[in-house]
Design a protein around this motif. Structure first.
Motif, short mmCIF file in Angstrom:
data_model
loop_
_atom_site.label_atom_id
_atom_site.label_comp_id
_atom_site.label_asym_id
_atom_site.label_seq_id
_atom_site.Cartn_x
_atom_site.Cartn_y
_atom_site.Cartn_z
N UNK A 57 14.23 1.17 -8.38
CA UNK A 57 13.52 0.40 -7.36
C UNK A 57 14.40 0.15 -6.14
N UNK A 58 15.68 -0.09 -6.40
CA UNK A 58 16.60 -0.33 -5.29
C UNK A 58 16.78 0.92 -4.44
N UNK A 59 16.75 2.07 -5.09
CA UNK A 59 16.85 3.33 -4.36
C UNK A 59 15.63 3.52 -3.45
N UNK A 60 14.43 3.21 -3.99
CA UNK A 60 13.21 3.29 -3.18
C UNK A 60 13.28 2.30 -2.03
N UNK A 61 13.75 1.10 -2.33
CA UNK A 61 13.87 0.06 -1.32
C UNK A 61 14.78 0.50 -0.18
N UNK A 62 15.91 1.09 -0.52
CA UNK A 62 16.86 1.49 0.50
C UNK A 62 16.38 2.69 1.32
N UNK A 63 15.50 3.49 0.74
CA UNK A 63 14.93 4.61 1.49
C UNK A 63 13.80 4.17 2.42
N UNK A 64 13.01 3.20 1.95
CA UNK A 64 11.80 2.83 2.68
C UNK A 64 11.97 1.65 3.62
N UNK B 75 0.82 -1.21 0.00
CA UNK B 75 0.00 0.00 0.00
C UNK B 75 0.86 1.26 0.00
N UNK B 76 1.90 1.26 0.83
CA UNK B 76 2.72 2.46 0.98
C UNK B 76 3.71 2.62 -0.16
N UNK B 77 4.22 1.52 -0.68
CA UNK B 77 5.21 1.58 -1.77
C UNK B 77 4.85 0.55 -2.84
N UNK B 78 3.78 0.80 -3.62
CA UNK B 78 3.36 -0.17 -4.65
C UNK B 78 4.43 -0.42 -5.71
N UNK B 79 5.36 0.53 -5.86
CA UNK B 79 6.43 0.34 -6.85
C UNK B 79 7.39 -0.79 -6.48
N UNK B 80 7.27 -1.30 -5.25
CA UNK B 80 8.15 -2.39 -4.82
C UNK B 80 7.53 -3.78 -5.01
#
Length: 256
Positions: free
Chosen positions: A242-249, A67-72
């Motif tokens: 996607x990895x950048x989003x992953x590492x932030x979230x 829900x919070x990060x659907x791009x993952x």
């Protein structure tokens, strides 16, 4: 330069999978994980009861992530697919079980241990239903060892290694290897509790089961750690956004 680096990462990943699959070619003997009906009913129920709270908590965590990060979602799919492919490889080991890589360390590093309780149990369910590996009565025990204990240890090792060394790839290697090994430590505990030795009881049985597993599992854990690092390198080359989003979230994947 970046294009060349991307090709090198891809070639290394392909070579790693080819080597891994050729060395760990699936065997026809024995069932994967703890096979259907092998555990006494009482112990089968016990491990189901112990596993269910982790599954519920993991399901809530998984819903929150999507829900919070659907791009993952694609990264979650990758973690699940990696677990499925690696855990579908097996080498005959203790009667009623087998040695195999688990693939849960990657997902634990990326998302933490809780989502892996769901992804790992889904993998085990599909394998029990479609591949006759494992079983439904023993699914609670198999899921607790591979989808709960392994990811928790792998995640803890990753966080500790990152704090101690700051070296992410070394930390990923150790996390994947220890997630693999701890799964079989837990499986040895499960089998020794269900089948204590006539002489020496649970402790003697644990040493016997653990010793047999160690012959195949230690080299499998090392090779799984190396393959997981290759996957991470590939993600850095092809899925940097996607990895950048992953590492932030996600806490697990952050660099120091």
């Amino acid at each position: 330069m970046k294009r060349k680096k991307t090709w090198v990462s891809t070639l290394l990943l392909v070579a790693g999978f080819v080597l891994y699959l050729s060395v760990n070619e699936p065997q026809s003997a024995y069932a994967m994980h703890i096979m259907e009906g092998f555990l006494p009913l009482g112990w089968a129920i016990f491990w189901w009861v112990l596993f269910i709270p982790f599954f519920i908590t993991g399901l809530r965590s998984l819903i929150r992530i999507t829900k919070e990060t659907p791009e993952l979602k694609m990264m979650l799919g990758l973690a699940g697919a990696f677990t499925f492919v690696l855990s579908a490889l097996k080498l005959p080991s203790v009667t009623g079980s087998s040695s195999h890589p688990t693939g849960t360390g990657l997902g634990a590093v990326m998302f933490g241990p809780l989502p892996m309780s769901v992804l790992g149990s889904i993998v085990l369910l599909f394998q029990a239903l479609l591949l006759a590996h494992g079983g439904l009565t023993t699914l609670g025990a198999n899921a607790f060892s591979m989808a709960v204990a392994g990811p928790m240890v792998g995640y803890a090792v990753y966080r500790w290694m990152m704090g101690a060394t700051g070296k992410q790839k070394l930390s990923i290697f150790m996390a994947a290897a220890m997630a693999d090994l701890s799964t079989y430590v837990m499986t040895s505990v499960q089998l020794s509790l269900a089948f204590p030795a006539e002489q020496g009881g649970i402790a003697a049985s644990f040493i016997k089961f653990g010793g047999i597993f160690a012959i195949t599992q230690i080299p499998l854990a090392i090779s799984e750690g190396l393959l997981t690092v290759l996957i991470w390198n590939w993600l850095q080359s092809y899925n940097s956004n996607e990895l950048s989003v992953l590492q932030r979230k996600m806490k697990g994947a952050r660099e120091q």
